[in-house]
Design an enzyme around this catalytic site. Structure first.
Site, PDB file in Angstrom:
ATOM      1  N   HIS A 263      -6.612 -21.637   9.234  1.00 46.66           N
ATOM      2  CA  HIS A 263      -7.981 -21.977   8.829  1.00 46.66           C
ATOM      3  C   HIS A 263      -8.723 -20.782   8.246  1.00 46.66           C
ATOM      4  CE1 HIS A 263     -12.007 -23.453   8.589  1.00 46.66           C
ATOM      5  NE2 HIS A 263     -12.371 -22.338   9.196  1.00 46.66           N
TER       6      HIS A 263
ATOM      7  N   CYS B 165      -8.370 -28.264  10.320  1.00 46.81           N
ATOM      8  CA  CYS B 165      -9.612 -29.045  10.280  1.00 46.81           C
ATOM      9  C   CYS B 165      -9.342 -30.524  10.016  1.00 46.81           C
ATOM     10  CB  CYS B 165     -10.549 -28.472   9.223  1.00 46.81           C
ATOM     11  SG  CYS B 165     -11.204 -26.856   9.700  1.00 46.81           S
TER      12      CYS B 165
ATOM     13  N   CYS C 214      -8.102 -27.839   5.425  1.00 48.18           N
ATOM     14  CA  CYS C 214      -6.869 -27.256   5.966  1.00 48.18           C
ATOM     15  C   CYS C 214      -6.265 -28.177   7.031  1.00 48.18           C
ATOM     16  CB  CYS C 214      -7.125 -25.856   6.521  1.00 48.18           C
ATOM     17  SG  CYS C 214      -7.847 -25.807   8.171  1.00 48.18           S
TER      18      CYS C 214
ATOM     19  N   ASP D 291       0.849  -1.189   0.000  1.00 52.48           N
ATOM     20  CA  ASP D 291       0.000   0.000   0.000  1.00 52.48           C
ATOM     21  C   ASP D 291       0.885   1.240   0.000  1.00 52.48           C
ATOM     22  OD1 ASP D 291       0.968   0.116   2.554  1.00 52.48           O
ATOM     23  OD2 ASP D 291      -0.940  -0.206   3.546  1.00 52.48           O
TER      24      ASP D 291
ATOM     25  N   CYS E 245     -13.780 -28.398   5.379  1.00 46.48           N
ATOM     26  CA  CYS E 245     -12.529 -27.692   5.097  1.00 46.48           C
ATOM     27  C   CYS E 245     -11.364 -28.684   5.074  1.00 46.48           C
ATOM     28  CB  CYS E 245     -12.292 -26.617   6.154  1.00 46.48           C
ATOM     29  SG  CYS E 245     -10.746 -25.728   5.945  1.00 46.48           S
TER      30      CYS E 245
ATOM     31  N   ASP F   9      -8.171  -7.154   0.049  1.00 48.82           N
ATOM     32  CA  ASP F   9      -7.333  -7.540   1.186  1.00 48.82           C
ATOM     33  C   ASP F   9      -8.046  -7.091   2.443  1.00 48.82           C
ATOM     34  OD1 ASP F   9      -6.635  -4.555   0.924  1.00 48.82           O
ATOM     35  OD2 ASP F   9      -5.663  -5.141   2.803  1.00 48.82           O
TER      36      ASP F   9
END
Lengths: 379, 379
Positions: B348, B322, B319, B93, B317, B279
């Site tokens: 997660h 999980c 991930c 930014d 999920c 974002d």
């Protein structure tokens, strides 16, 4: 398949290399066990302990897990291994060390130790039997019996009384362990081999008490023995002397665990005195506080000298941290208070400890441990 | 090889799927960019961003990196990618948003913005040119020009004056970017293609000002455009309206980046208004604070109802969190204040965001985005 297998003994020092067979895999010794106090090694994921460090065994703290989340909760959720997604071996302490650190919050009787939770003040009683029950609920591979851990210094008389209590608790605790695990073996659920259980040698810094304690604990013929009451503020020479006095009496074919030691440079010293297993919060706690161990000595990462330092923390280290990041980056993360700093630093410090242990083991196996010891002593 | 390639546009909503080609790899859009404020995504290692999340681009904050470790330090150490071991794309930014959050510590003039460091009170000046220089030193793939970010609400007159300043700064900043990167292209060192630079559309919550700002910024023919001044406290309908007003005027063949948005359920709404990039610190900050996103809604992990909950956080999920841990374990780590909680929770939540974006992109590519939008709206 179970128990301890000795592979090599250094004829000069008595240092040993072996394999400890557990229900959750083989553990090559001598071994350093990362500490996972509350069902997690601080800052490091279970998968990183496996893939980055190839740790074969970690430690869990009975006192902490008893209070939170509670051993019954852990048992209901499938045991500590499943709870924390750790498929390898777990050793649990007896809870004694933590309880005896509570000071104002505890009261010792022959029956056990009454204490108040450091979390909410609730009163609890640990007995030799109850701490075995807690560790069985957790599903520990290697349990400890309840011991009394004295502050240093202690008078000979106080140490003698305390040692006697530790022996008495060990008899009660070990007896309970035998009963409970035999019942398990007979039950339908008991398909898995029983965990090991170690009594703990105490006796403060008195050689005669250590010897007396060891001899009395040997009557039980346990699967291994722990040496407790070290690293409580005494000079290092005394810790090593007490270790030597104890290991001299311990059976050759059982593993010996020196609890709560030590500094990186002390690891080979304990091994040279016949120790097979060690644990210490130092590498992870020091990592979080910016004290990093390298093959060239300590690094205090916050120092301004590392501000622009493009070099890795330890050029000889193969860990993720040293393979990818500069000292300048680690310093930046430390100063910025980034969570990732803790992970990168802990990964490295634990790797350093485990690398030292692998060096030591290799030196014993190829018969060069005395030379290795000379090299590290001269540094 | 560089620039933006449009792959599909939803005829009903205008939602777009594309690929943004950068010097550090291709970024499939629409994309959510995890925020790596201080050269680290809080709680997550660079390798986890790649292997667990397959993130193609992350964000760095110019203001924070300028203050610590300093852009010149980062440049000397080989740039931000090398510094943080992140081989993929980085968007930075302009520093404007952070500076304008400092309130008492800043003074805006036509030249730029004078501010005091939140770390030590040192005075600094950001100009349209200097913030480009900082971002070039960092080695950003996609830079932003300095903008003035107004608080909400603002009067039309205040918003107009501020918008004019943003346009004037954009001209100066973009001009400086063109000069600096052309010089780079001519120099021996300039083997790498130049980074992109986006002007930022401002205008508070006034459609006429947003339109005027957009039209004036278009004169430069930039490589992409950002929409700033959103998520500053306004009602969500207004943020979406301002987005729509702006994207309607932006060129079809350039990427559009809505800065600082949004909630999980808002992601498809922004995409439906022609946004390609977003974002937000929300998924990582909420993770650390115990607010977890699942395909079935939010979970406040500290709640007692999860004490013995053996189920994964989100059964749908894939991930690491999980796949391996129960809600009871996550709750335990949260209550125990374990560092690993932050890592598991952030992994997660970010995975959830990136999965949503992949669903959205897939729906656009196969021409089913309107149906997808109906499904998520009806939840």
């Amino acid at each position: 398949m179970f128990g301890f297998e000795l592979q090599a003994v250094c004829p000069e020092t008595g240092a040993r290399a072996g394999v400890l067979h557990t229900a959750h895999g083989d553990v090559e010794t001598p071994v350093f066990m990362p500490v996972g106090t509350q069902a997690a090694v601080k800052g490091v994921l279970a998968r990183d302990l496996i893939h980055d460090l190839d740790a074969k065994i970690i430690l869990g703290n009975t006192y902490h897990l008893f209070l939170r989340p509670g051993h019954e909760t852990v048992r209901q959720l499938g045991g500590l291994h499943k709870f924390m997604a750790w498929p390898r071996a777990i050793l649990t302490d007896s809870g004694g060390f933590q309880v005896f650190s509570l000071d104002a919050l505890r009261k010792v009787t022959d029956e056990g130790v009454l204490f108040r939770s450091h979390l909410n003040g609730d009163p609890h009683l640990f007995t030799p039997e109850s701490t075995i029950d807690v560790q069985l609920a957790l599903g520990s591979d290697i349990m400890m019996v309840l011991d009394e851990c004295l502050a240093y210094p202690a008078s000979h008389e106080a140490a003698r009384v305390s040692m006697k209590r530790t022996v008495s608790w060990a008899r009660a605790g070990y007896g309970h362990y035998r009963e409970r695990t035999e019942a398990d073996r007979r039950s339908a659920a008991g398909q898995r081999p029983a965990p090991l259980c170690f009594p703990i040698v105490q006796g403060s810094m008195y050689g005669d008490l250590r010897r007396e304690c060891t001899e009395q604990l040997l009557e039980r013929g346990a699967g291994g023995y722990a040496i407790g009451g070290l690293s409580v503020g005494e000079p290092r020479a005394l810790s090593l002397e007490m270790t030597e006095v104890t290991t001299a009496l311990l059976p050759r074919d059982k593993p010996r665990y020196a609890m709560g030691v030590g500094m990186p440079e002390e690891l080979p010293q304990y091994v040279a005195r016949g120790v097979d297993m060690m644990d210490c919060v130092l590498p992870s706690r020091d990592a979080r506080n910016g004290r990093l161990y390298t093959s060239e000595g300590r690094v205090s990462i916050k120092q301004a000298q590392y501000k622009d330092d493009a070099a890795p923390l330890d050029a000889r280290c193969g860990c993720y941290t040293c393979s990818n990041f500069s000292r300048a980056y680690l310093r930046h993360l430390f100063l910025a208070g980034e969570i990732s700093y803790c992970t990168l630093a802990t990964l490295h410090n634990l790797r350093r400890y485990l690398d030292i242990m692998r060096e030591i083991r290799q030196a014993i196996l190829i018969g060069e441990f005395p030379e290795y010891l000379k090299t590290v002593n001269s540094r």
